[in-house]
Design a protein around this motif. Structure first.
Motif, short mmCIF file in Angstrom:
data_model
loop_
_atom_site.label_atom_id
_atom_site.label_comp_id
_atom_site.label_asym_id
_atom_site.label_seq_id
_atom_site.Cartn_x
_atom_site.Cartn_y
_atom_site.Cartn_z
N THR A 75 0.83 -1.21 0.00
CA THR A 75 0.00 0.00 0.00
C THR A 75 0.86 1.25 0.00
OG1 THR A 75 -1.81 -1.14 1.14
CG2 THR A 75 -1.76 1.27 1.28
N ALA A 76 1.94 1.26 0.80
CA ALA A 76 2.82 2.43 0.85
C ALA A 76 3.49 2.67 -0.50
CB ALA A 76 3.88 2.23 1.94
N ILE A 77 3.83 1.61 -1.20
CA ILE A 77 4.44 1.75 -2.54
C ILE A 77 3.45 2.40 -3.50
CG2 ILE A 77 5.27 0.45 -4.55
CD1 ILE A 77 6.43 -1.59 -2.45
N THR A 78 2.21 1.96 -3.48
CA THR A 78 1.22 2.56 -4.40
C THR A 78 0.96 4.01 -4.03
OG1 THR A 78 -0.66 1.76 -3.08
CG2 THR A 78 0.13 0.32 -4.84
N GLU A 79 0.94 4.33 -2.73
CA GLU A 79 0.77 5.73 -2.32
C GLU A 79 1.93 6.58 -2.82
OE1 GLU A 79 0.50 5.49 1.89
OE2 GLU A 79 -1.58 4.78 1.90
N HIS A 80 3.14 6.04 -2.74
CA HIS A 80 4.34 6.75 -3.20
C HIS A 80 4.26 7.02 -4.71
CE1 HIS A 80 8.46 6.72 -4.93
NE2 HIS A 80 8.78 7.42 -3.87
N GLN A 81 3.88 6.02 -5.48
CA GLN A 81 3.79 6.19 -6.93
C GLN A 81 2.72 7.21 -7.31
OE1 GLN A 81 6.75 4.92 -7.32
NE2 GLN A 81 6.19 3.99 -9.29
N LEU A 82 1.64 7.22 -6.56
CA LEU A 82 0.56 8.17 -6.84
C LEU A 82 0.98 9.58 -6.46
CD1 LEU A 82 -2.36 8.76 -7.71
CD2 LEU A 82 -3.06 8.23 -5.35
N ARG A 84 4.00 10.88 -5.98
CA ARG A 84 5.18 11.40 -6.68
C ARG A 84 4.95 11.56 -8.18
NH1 ARG A 84 9.39 13.55 -3.60
NH2 ARG A 84 9.12 12.67 -1.51
N TYR A 85 4.25 10.61 -8.78
CA TYR A 85 4.22 10.54 -10.24
C TYR A 85 2.83 10.45 -10.84
CZ TYR A 85 8.95 9.12 -8.88
OH TYR A 85 10.19 9.05 -8.29
N ALA A 86 1.79 10.51 -9.99
CA ALA A 86 0.41 10.39 -10.47
C ALA A 86 0.17 9.06 -11.17
CB ALA A 86 0.05 11.56 -11.38
N LEU A 87 0.87 8.03 -10.75
CA LEU A 87 0.69 6.68 -11.29
C LEU A 87 -0.16 5.88 -10.31
CD1 LEU A 87 4.27 5.88 -12.64
CD2 LEU A 87 2.17 5.94 -14.01
N THR A 88 -1.24 5.31 -10.79
CA THR A 88 -2.15 4.55 -9.93
C THR A 88 -1.92 3.05 -10.11
OG1 THR A 88 -3.81 6.29 -10.14
CG2 THR A 88 -4.57 4.13 -9.36
N TYR A 89 -1.66 2.36 -8.99
CA TYR A 89 -1.48 0.91 -9.00
C TYR A 89 -2.35 0.28 -7.92
CZ TYR A 89 2.60 1.46 -12.05
OH TYR A 89 3.43 1.76 -13.10
N ASP A 90 -2.77 -0.94 -8.17
CA ASP A 90 -3.54 -1.72 -7.20
C ASP A 90 -2.55 -2.46 -6.30
OD1 ASP A 90 -4.93 -3.76 -5.84
OD2 ASP A 90 -6.46 -3.84 -7.40
N PRO A 91 -2.56 -2.21 -4.98
CA PRO A 91 -1.58 -2.86 -4.11
C PRO A 91 -1.70 -4.37 -4.07
CG PRO A 91 -3.26 -1.74 -2.81
CD PRO A 91 -3.47 -1.32 -4.23
N TRP A 251 11.15 -3.68 -5.00
CA TRP A 251 9.79 -3.94 -5.46
C TRP A 251 9.66 -3.65 -6.95
CZ3 TRP A 251 10.90 -0.25 -1.67
CH2 TRP A 251 10.92 1.09 -2.09
N ILE A 252 8.61 -4.21 -7.52
CA ILE A 252 8.20 -3.84 -8.87
C ILE A 252 6.76 -3.35 -8.82
CG2 ILE A 252 9.70 -5.63 -9.85
CD1 ILE A 252 7.07 -7.03 -10.79
N THR A 253 6.44 -2.44 -9.74
CA THR A 253 5.06 -2.07 -10.01
C THR A 253 4.84 -2.28 -11.50
OG1 THR A 253 5.73 0.25 -10.23
CG2 THR A 253 4.79 -0.42 -8.13
N ALA A 254 3.71 -2.88 -11.84
CA ALA A 254 3.42 -3.22 -13.24
C ALA A 254 1.96 -3.66 -13.34
CB ALA A 254 4.35 -4.32 -13.74
N SER A 255 1.53 -3.94 -14.55
CA SER A 255 0.18 -4.45 -14.76
C SER A 255 0.02 -5.81 -14.08
CB SER A 255 -0.10 -4.59 -16.26
OG SER A 255 0.70 -5.65 -16.79
N PRO A 256 -1.20 -6.24 -13.79
CA PRO A 256 -1.39 -7.54 -13.15
C PRO A 256 -0.75 -8.69 -13.93
CG PRO A 256 -3.43 -6.29 -13.09
CD PRO A 256 -2.49 -5.52 -13.96
N GLU A 257 -0.81 -8.62 -15.25
CA GLU A 257 -0.25 -9.71 -16.06
C GLU A 257 1.27 -9.77 -15.91
OE1 GLU A 257 -4.15 -8.44 -17.45
OE2 GLU A 257 -2.27 -7.32 -17.17
#
Length: 392
Positions: A75-82, A84-91, A251-257
């Motif tokens: 969750t903290a990673i997704t908050e950081h990406q949002l 800092r960079y306006a990137l939305t990810y599902d934790p 960590w990585i952030t990416a699409s579910p696939e």
């Protein structure tokens, strides 16, 4: 030898012991100041260290944490990406915690590549990239960043990058801010890379561990460019940002696939790691902006101290726009341009250890005269190193 074959897998035969191990051992043996390997000589924020202690005492993460990472960190990673960079990810589906960024790179290469695939990487490159590509059975195709003495920086030739793409190219492996050159790819360069990836239907893995260590320009995740969200694996870690490199939390952030694919490989590497530290890093990512600003200002001052000292000592200096490494050309001091010999003799000559950049190149001759120094050390250590280097 058994059955007429070497014991070591042929894919790894070219690598041997890393240059970092060799140079760090040389530093210990000679008592030299080690500016070769990129690790800080002080710990990070006390509140982050105490968060790890609290987690240990509370029993958080002392047993196997969840395979994708503890929910608090994801969750903290997704908050950081949002933020800092306006990137939305599902934790739950678009984040994977790894044993440092190095494992994230390895798992990505093993998951996404097959024998016969080609991977384009910008050289000089972090040495594990080549080994990970080799372990996956793929072929690395280097595109060289070119030093420009007139600007004291390195440049990516986009025409060379385009020309390197073939029908066998599967993936681009990028690193920005770039180790070892300190290059920070510009918005225009990243837009061109994004357009090329979309045009040629390429996957991209981006190593962004130095994202908070940008001194000139700005860090822009490639995933934020049009068409890249679904084809980019973004990698980062806590080690460089919070000065706890031994915790190995990446960590990585990416699409579910893409996350599912990388997790399929990662689960058979470490499975899980760093349980209590994951909780501490979750708190670290929520530190106020003042922490990141202070970190950047401190390292910028150290960059300037070491860069200035190296120039006074006679090196040609390529002042980095990011990371915590300075690349130098030794030829004003050593006409042979042999970075290996220079680095191996430097501890005895003046009590300082550096790393030859040639180890980060396929085209060794391109990197032969260049040497890398790390400035992620205490100011007094850098000042002493500068004093010693002036003896050259």
């Amino acid at each position: 030898m058994t059955q007429g074959r070497p014991l070591l897998n042929r894919r790894l035969a070219e690598f041997g012991t890393t240059i970092f191990a060799e140079m760090s051992a040389l530093a210990v043996r000679t008592g030299a100041i080690n500016l070769g390997q990129g690790f800080p000589d002080t710990d990070g924020p006390e509140e982050v260290r105490e968060a790890a202690v609290r987690a240990l005492r509370a029993g958080h993460g002392n047993q196997y944490p969840p395979g994708p990472g503890v929910p608090e960190l994801r969750t903290a990673i997704t908050e950081h990406q949002l933020r800092r960079y306006a990137l939305t990810y599902d934790p739950d589906t678009e984040v994977l915690v790894t044993a440092g960024a190095t494992e994230a790179v390895a798992a990505s290469m093993l998951a996404l590549l097959e024998p016969g695939d080609e991977v384009i990487a910008l050289e000089p490159y972090y040495d594990s990239y080549a080994a990970c590509i080799a372990m996956a059975g793929a072929t690395r195709v280097p595109v060289t960043l070119h030093p420009e003495p007139s600007t004291g920086s390195y440049r990516l030739d986009l025409d060379e990058l385009r020309a390197a793409v073939t029908p066998r190219t599967r993936l681009l492996l990028l690193n920005t801010p770039h180790n070892p050159t300190g290059t920070v790819l510009t918005r225009e360069e990243l837009a061109a890379i994004a357009a090329l990836a979309c045009e040629r239907d390429l996957l991209v893995v981006t190593d962004e561990v130095y994202e908070h260590l940008v001194f000139e320009g700005e860090h822009l995740p490639l995933a934020s460019f049009p068409g890249m969200r679904e084809r980019t694996v973004t990698i980062s870690s806590a080690g460089k940002t919070f000065s706890f490199t031994g915790w190995k939390v990446g960590w990585i952030t990416a699409s579910p696939e893409l996350v599912t694919a990388v997790r399929s490989a990662k689960q058979f590497l470490t499975y899980v790691s760093a349980g209590p530290f994951q909780y501490a890093v979750a708190e670290a990512l929520r530190l106020p902006d003042s922490y990141f600003d202070t970190l950047r200002a401190d390292l910028r001052a150290k960059r300037d101290l070491l860069s200035g000292g190296l120039a006074e000592a006679g090196f040609e200096v390529y002042r980095p726009a990011g990371t915590y490494f300075v690349t130098t050309d030794i030829r004003p001091l050593d006409s042979s341009g042999d970075g290996f010999a220079f680095c191996r003799s430097l501890p005895e000559r003046c009590g300082v250890v550096a790393v030859p950049n040639a180890v980060f190149y396929d085209h060794r001759e391109q990197g032969a005269p260049f040497v890398r120094f790390a400035f992620c050390k205490r100011t007094e250590v850098l000042a002493e190193a500068v004093s010693r280097l002036k003896g050259l």
